[in-house]
Design a protein around this motif. Structure first.
Motif, PDB file in Angstrom:
ATOM      1  N   LEU A 297      11.495   5.175  -1.170  1.00 32.03           N
ATOM      2  CA  LEU A 297      10.620   5.859  -0.217  1.00 32.03           C
ATOM      3  C   LEU A 297       9.907   4.829   0.651  1.00 32.03           C
ATOM      4  O   LEU A 297       9.334   3.867   0.127  1.00 32.03           O
ATOM      5  N   LEU A 298       9.959   5.016   1.949  1.00 31.42           N
ATOM      6  CA  LEU A 298       9.266   4.107   2.871  1.00 31.42           C
ATOM      7  C   LEU A 298       8.078   4.859   3.452  1.00 31.42           C
ATOM      8  O   LEU A 298       8.198   6.028   3.834  1.00 31.42           O
ATOM      9  N   GLU A 299       6.937   4.171   3.553  1.00 30.53           N
ATOM     10  CA  GLU A 299       5.711   4.848   3.981  1.00 30.53           C
ATOM     11  C   GLU A 299       5.233   4.272   5.313  1.00 30.53           C
ATOM     12  O   GLU A 299       5.108   3.056   5.445  1.00 30.53           O
ATOM     13  N   PHE A 300       4.966   5.128   6.288  1.00 29.30           N
ATOM     14  CA  PHE A 300       4.488   4.678   7.603  1.00 29.30           C
ATOM     15  C   PHE A 300       3.162   5.351   7.928  1.00 29.30           C
ATOM     16  O   PHE A 300       3.003   6.557   7.730  1.00 29.30           O
ATOM     17  N   ASP A 301       2.241   4.555   8.442  1.00 29.46           N
ATOM     18  CA  ASP A 301       0.922   5.038   8.829  1.00 29.46           C
ATOM     19  C   ASP A 301       0.995   5.675  10.220  1.00 29.46           C
ATOM     20  O   ASP A 301       1.523   5.054  11.142  1.00 29.46           O
ATOM     21  N   HIS A 302       0.459   6.880  10.386  1.00 31.31           N
ATOM     22  CA  HIS A 302       0.542   7.534  11.705  1.00 31.31           C
ATOM     23  C   HIS A 302      -0.203   6.769  12.790  1.00 31.31           C
ATOM     24  O   HIS A 302       0.094   6.917  13.969  1.00 31.31           O
TER      25      HIS A 302
END
Ligand code: MAN
Length: 383
Positions: A109-114
């Motif tokens: 899972l890759l997490e990106f900040d809006h």
């Protein structure tokens, strides 16, 4: 029996009981109102026939975001759909978490900040971060079967198909199922950071599969193999994309063995100012009719409104386009086709036929699975 070319070309409006000058839409109006929609599709009253809540996610911490674009085939006296199941992990407010398959088969899972200025979220299907594209969902293919072609259920003996290896790490999508003799050939969109290409797997019993790798490298999708050879040669429709010169057009390729493809020819381009001005792509395998190979294709305009139209290809020389829809045979007009994950979309890559009746399965708004019936004769008359 297929007729000779001259006879085939000679199919006139009168052949179908149309008066001269009568348009397809007038023809529809003059008949008993079969469908309130402004197109040739007789939608199932049960639509949508499958929604994400109807099946279980593949892992407990994933949810099914969209159930869409099914391949269709007949096997074991039943109608089967190969559903595209698009899943995503539980999301956290202010962030986007995107899934990818690792090369060992596990999921990462890759997490990106809006708030991150490098993140572009303008398309709900694909996010771009620092120049790299990520799909917001990851798709696998799930078979479901039905006795009546309307009510489908899972049958556990037949396994789901999951992306494997470096060219399928973002999942597999939009499978066309072509039957040649006893064998089924599955052509699907294989997505990874390497790009979008066409993968091929085959099976005879739907329990054991042979993987044949990528048959069309990126960027290519929408591949449908003809269900018969012509003089011993296999044919397939496919959709390479050319970003600068050219565009998203339907091509035809030939192969001696279904693995090596060549002699590519461009069959159908986008048409300026029309409903298929931005992209076109083949649906499922072309249908043999006495007048030619009938191909149902999708076309989208610059506003990403996806409609369906038809192409008629010469029976013996399928690189010759005999006719093409001026107007769509199906448009996104029902509420479930206009609103959803990606609205204003009817997209089909699966159908079954029974005489003149074409039962088309399709994804509506990239969210749910629907069905519609057409008369093949009526589609031909519209061309
Ligand atoms: C592309 C593909 C399809 C999808 C349509 C509409 O053609 O990704 O899977 O249904 O876009 O979003």
């Amino acid at each position: 029996m297929p007729q000779g070319l001259a006879q085939r070309r000679d199919c006139t409006r009168e052949t179908y009981g149309l008066g001269s000058g009568e348009t397809r839409r007038q023809m529809q109006r003059s008949k008993a109102p079969r469908s309130p929609m402004p197109d040739l599709a007789e939608r199932f009253p049960q639509n949508p026939i499958l929604v994400p809540q109807d099946i279980a996610p593949s892992l407990p911490d994933l949810s099914i975001e969209c159930l869409l674009n099914p391949g269709a085939f007949r096997f074991d006296h039943k109608t089967w759909l190969l559903l595209r199941v698009a899943e995503r992990p539980t999301q956290v407010p202010g962030k986007t978490i995107v899934p990818i398959f690792r090369s060992d088969g596990g999921m990462e899972l890759l997490e990106f900040d809006h708030d991150d200025p490098k993140l572009d979220r303008s398309d709900p299907r694909v996010y771009r971060y620092d120049g790299v594209d990520y799909l917001t969902t990851i798709s696998h293919l799930r078979p479901v079967c039905s006795e009546d072609g309307i009510h489908f259920r899972e049958q556990e003996a037949i396994p789901p198909l999951i992306g494997e290896g470096p060219f399928e790490s973002y999942g597999i999508e939009d499978c066309r199922v072509g039957q040649i003799g006893e064998d089924y050939y599955l052509t699907f969109t294989a997505v990874s950071a390497n790009g979008v290409g066409v993968g091929l797997r085959s099976t005879r019993d739907w329990r054991h599969f042979t993987r044949h790798g990528l048959i069309f490298p990126p960027h290519n999708k929408d591949c449908a193999i003809f269900t018969e050879t012509l003089s011993g040669v296999f044919f397939a429709l496919h959709r390479p994309s050319s970003p600068q010169i050219g565009g998203n057009f339907i091509w035809l390729a030939e192969s001696p063995d279904l693995r090596h493809w060549g002699n590519h020819r461009c069959l159908a381009r986008t048409r300026l100012g029309m409903w298929d001005s931005a992209r076109v792509g083949a649906g499922a395998a072309p249908i043999r009719t006495a007048w030619g190979w009938l191909e149902i294709y999708h076309g989208a305009n610059a506003q990403h409104r996806y409609c369906l139209g038809a192409l008629l290809l010469d029976l013996d020389e399928p690189w010759r386009v005999l006719a093409r829809s001026q107007e769509p045979i199906m448009e996104p007009v029902a509420a479930y086709e206009r609103e959803g994950f990606f609205g204003n979309v009817v997209f089909s890559n699966g159908h079954v036929t029974d005489g003149d009746e074409l039962t088309l399965y399709y994804g509506a708004s990239d969210s749910v699975v629907c069905g519609a019936r057409f008369s093949i004769r009526e589609i031909l008359a519209s061309l």
